[in-house]
Each structure stands twice: as C-alpha cells, then as structure tokens.
Design a protein around this motif. Structure first.
Motif, PDB file in Angstrom:
ATOM      1  N   ARG A   1       0.845  -1.200   0.000  1.00  0.00           N
ATOM      2  CA  ARG A   1       0.000   0.000   0.000  1.00  0.00           C
ATOM      3  C   ARG A   1       0.888   1.261   0.000  1.00  0.00           C
ATOM      4  N   HIS A   2       1.923   1.245   0.825  1.00  0.00           N
ATOM      5  CA  HIS A   2       2.839   2.379   0.927  1.00  0.00           C
ATOM      6  C   HIS A   2       3.550   2.633  -0.414  1.00  0.00           C
ATOM      7  N   ALA A   3       4.016   1.573  -1.063  1.00  0.00           N
ATOM      8  CA  ALA A   3       4.720   1.717  -2.345  1.00  0.00           C
ATOM      9  C   ALA A   3       3.827   2.370  -3.397  1.00  0.00           C
ATOM     10  N   LEU A   4       2.565   1.977  -3.432  1.00  0.00           N
ATOM     11  CA  LEU A   4       1.661   2.518  -4.448  1.00  0.00           C
ATOM     12  C   LEU A   4       1.120   3.899  -4.091  1.00  0.00           C
ATOM     13  N   THR A   5       0.838   4.132  -2.821  1.00  0.00           N
ATOM     14  CA  THR A   5       0.342   5.465  -2.449  1.00  0.00           C
ATOM     15  C   THR A   5       1.449   6.507  -2.582  1.00  0.00           C
ATOM     16  N   ASP A   6       2.695   6.121  -2.306  1.00  0.00           N
ATOM     17  CA  ASP A   6       3.822   7.033  -2.509  1.00  0.00           C
ATOM     18  C   ASP A   6       3.978   7.412  -3.983  1.00  0.00           C
ATOM     19  N   ALA A   7       3.553   6.516  -4.868  1.00  0.00           N
ATOM     20  CA  ALA A   7       3.642   6.781  -6.304  1.00  0.00           C
ATOM     21  C   ALA A   7       2.404   7.529  -6.817  1.00  0.00           C
ATOM     22  N   GLY A   8       1.454   7.831  -5.914  1.00  0.00           N
ATOM     23  CA  GLY A   8       0.299   8.630  -6.298  1.00  0.00           C
ATOM     24  C   GLY A   8      -0.972   7.871  -6.600  1.00  0.00           C
ATOM     25  N   TYR A   9      -1.016   6.582  -6.263  1.00  0.00           N
ATOM     26  CA  TYR A   9      -2.197   5.761  -6.534  1.00  0.00           C
ATOM     27  C   TYR A   9      -2.971   5.503  -5.253  1.00  0.00           C
ATOM     28  N   THR A  10      -4.226   5.122  -5.411  1.00  0.00           N
ATOM     29  CA  THR A  10      -5.078   4.781  -4.274  1.00  0.00           C
ATOM     30  C   THR A  10      -5.345   3.283  -4.313  1.00  0.00           C
ATOM     31  N   VAL A  11      -4.975   2.581  -3.256  1.00  0.00           N
ATOM     32  CA  VAL A  11      -5.211   1.139  -3.163  1.00  0.00           C
ATOM     33  C   VAL A  11      -6.563   0.934  -2.503  1.00  0.00           C
ATOM     34  N   LYS A  12      -7.484   0.317  -3.242  1.00  0.00           N
ATOM     35  CA  LYS A  12      -8.845   0.097  -2.745  1.00  0.00           C
ATOM     36  C   LYS A  12      -8.982  -1.217  -1.985  1.00  0.00           C
ATOM     37  N   ASP A  13      -8.262  -2.253  -2.434  1.00  0.00           N
ATOM     38  CA  ASP A  13      -8.402  -3.573  -1.812  1.00  0.00           C
ATOM     39  C   ASP A  13      -7.137  -4.380  -2.081  1.00  0.00           C
ATOM     40  N   ILE A  14      -6.808  -5.251  -1.139  1.00  0.00           N
ATOM     41  CA  ILE A  14      -5.676  -6.164  -1.288  1.00  0.00           C
ATOM     42  C   ILE A  14      -6.171  -7.571  -0.954  1.00  0.00           C
ATOM     43  N   ARG A  15      -5.891  -8.516  -1.863  1.00  0.00           N
ATOM     44  CA  ARG A  15      -6.289  -9.910  -1.661  1.00  0.00           C
ATOM     45  C   ARG A  15      -5.078 -10.823  -1.864  1.00  0.00           C
ATOM     46  N   HIS A  16      -4.949 -11.804  -0.990  1.00  0.00           N
ATOM     47  CA  HIS A  16      -3.921 -12.834  -1.128  1.00  0.00           C
ATOM     48  C   HIS A  16      -4.609 -14.057  -1.719  1.00  0.00           C
ATOM     49  N   VAL A  17      -4.162 -14.472  -2.888  1.00  0.00           N
ATOM     50  CA  VAL A  17      -4.811 -15.583  -3.574  1.00  0.00           C
ATOM     51  C   VAL A  17      -3.810 -16.689  -3.843  1.00  0.00           C
ATOM     52  N   ASP A  18      -4.307 -17.901  -3.841  1.00  0.00           N
ATOM     53  CA  ASP A  18      -3.465 -19.050  -4.152  1.00  0.00           C
ATOM     54  C   ASP A  18      -3.647 -19.370  -5.633  1.00  0.00           C
ATOM     55  N   GLU A  19      -3.099 -18.482  -6.464  1.00  0.00           N
ATOM     56  CA  GLU A  19      -3.242 -18.575  -7.911  1.00  0.00           C
ATOM     57  C   GLU A  19      -1.935 -18.082  -8.518  1.00  0.00           C
ATOM     58  N   SER A  20      -1.475 -18.741  -9.555  1.00  0.00           N
ATOM     59  CA  SER A  20      -0.234 -18.296 -10.187  1.00  0.00           C
ATOM     60  C   SER A  20      -0.466 -17.014 -10.982  1.00  0.00           C
ATOM     61  N   LEU A  21       0.601 -16.306 -11.248  1.00  0.00           N
ATOM     62  CA  LEU A  21       0.490 -15.082 -12.032  1.00  0.00           C
ATOM     63  C   LEU A  21       0.053 -15.403 -13.465  1.00  0.00           C
ATOM     64  N   ASP A  22       0.451 -16.562 -13.971  1.00  0.00           N
ATOM     65  CA  ASP A  22      -0.016 -16.979 -15.301  1.00  0.00           C
ATOM     66  C   ASP A  22      -1.532 -17.161 -15.310  1.00  0.00           C
ATOM     67  N   ASP A  23      -2.078 -17.723 -14.234  1.00  0.00           N
ATOM     68  CA  ASP A  23      -3.535 -17.874 -14.135  1.00  0.00           C
ATOM     69  C   ASP A  23      -4.219 -16.503 -14.085  1.00  0.00           C
ATOM     70  N   VAL A  24      -3.617 -15.561 -13.372  1.00  0.00           N
ATOM     71  CA  VAL A  24      -4.171 -14.204 -13.303  1.00  0.00           C
ATOM     72  C   VAL A  24      -4.154 -13.581 -14.690  1.00  0.00           C
ATOM     73  N   ARG A  25      -3.037 -13.731 -15.402  1.00  0.00           N
ATOM     74  CA  ARG A  25      -2.944 -13.194 -16.777  1.00  0.00           C
ATOM     75  C   ARG A  25      -4.048 -13.775 -17.655  1.00  0.00           C
ATOM     76  N   GLN A  26      -4.262 -15.077 -17.553  1.00  0.00           N
ATOM     77  CA  GLN A  26      -5.292 -15.753 -18.342  1.00  0.00           C
ATOM     78  C   GLN A  26      -6.671 -15.201 -18.000  1.00  0.00           C
ATOM     79  N   ARG A  27      -6.938 -15.034 -16.730  1.00  0.00           N
ATOM     80  CA  ARG A  27      -8.229 -14.503 -16.279  1.00  0.00           C
ATOM     81  C   ARG A  27      -8.440 -13.078 -16.801  1.00  0.00           C
ATOM     82  N   LEU A  28      -7.386 -12.285 -16.816  1.00  0.00           N
ATOM     83  CA  LEU A  28      -7.486 -10.917 -17.288  1.00  0.00           C
ATOM     84  C   LEU A  28      -7.762 -10.854 -18.799  1.00  0.00           C
ATOM     85  N   LYS A  29      -7.302 -11.843 -19.536  1.00  0.00           N
ATOM     86  CA  LYS A  29      -7.535 -11.903 -20.979  1.00  0.00           C
ATOM     87  C   LYS A  29      -8.969 -12.297 -21.312  1.00  0.00           C
ATOM     88  N   THR A  30      -9.611 -13.024 -20.391  1.00  0.00           N
ATOM     89  CA  THR A  30     -10.960 -13.503 -20.618  1.00  0.00           C
ATOM     90  C   THR A  30     -11.945 -12.356 -20.482  1.00  0.00           C
TER      91      THR A  30
END
Length: 110
Positions: A78-107
């Motif tokens: 949260r600190h890294a992103l707010t320092d860069a000027g962004y607002t973090v709305k939510d943070i989730r810890h998921v048991d999913e690979s980044l490749d799976d996230v990429r695939q989901r984002l493409k769908t």
C-alpha cells in the motif's frame, strides 16, 4: 497406527498452500496509461520478495507474485503505491499463479 507416507506428503502440500498465498492482487485507482503500468512494475520489482508483476489498466488491477518462501506485507505494498500517487482500494492474497491471473485478465466478461 501408521499413516502412509504418501498421505503425509499430500497433507503437507495442502497445508503449505494455505499457509501463504502465491499472488497478491491489489485494486488500484489512478491507473490511466502504460507509463503508469511501467512505473508500478519498476517500483514493485525493486522489492526483493517480488518475483513478477502484472498490471491491468482495464481492470485497475495489480498482481504481484512472490518468490518462494517470501512475503510482502499489505502495508508495504500500500505504501509503495500510495507514494507513487495511486489509491489502493483492496488487497487480496490468492493461491493462484500469475499466469492464471494473466489468463483470467484476458478472458472477457459479459
């Protein structure tokens, strides 16, 4: 009573997958351009526990995969992103690979 070794190994695998998430997803406001995405990737890659980063401008999502056995606190992210000027709305810890996230984002969702 003796428990079979295969069962013990499977149990350890299941427990370890619940012990820590492999990916952290952040819903972020303020993402508007490829320059934003590049800056976030660079900033998060500077954190030693980061293995890889995906930024979706369309979904306003940042996903961070972790190096094996490492973690990044929600406060640090949260600190890294707010320092860069962004607002973090939510943070989730998921048991999913980044490749799976990429695939989901493409769908496309209707």
């Amino acid at each position: 009573m003796r428990i079979p070794t295969l069962f013990l190994g499977f149990s350890a695998l299941i427990l370890s997958s619940f012990a820590s998430a492999t990916t952290i997803e952040l819903d972020v406001n303020g993402l508007v351009c490829a320059f934003c995405a590049q800056g976030i990737q660079k900033k998060l890659h500077a954190i030693p526990a980061t293995a890889d980063v995906v930024v979706s401008l369309e979904k306003k999502l940042v996903a961070v995969s972790l190096r094996d056995g490492q973690d990044i606190s929600d406060d640090d992210l949260r600190h890294a992103l707010t320092d860069a000027g962004y607002t973090v709305k939510d943070i989730r810890h998921v048991d999913e690979s980044l490749d799976d996230v990429r695939q989901r984002l493409k769908t496309k969702t209707p």
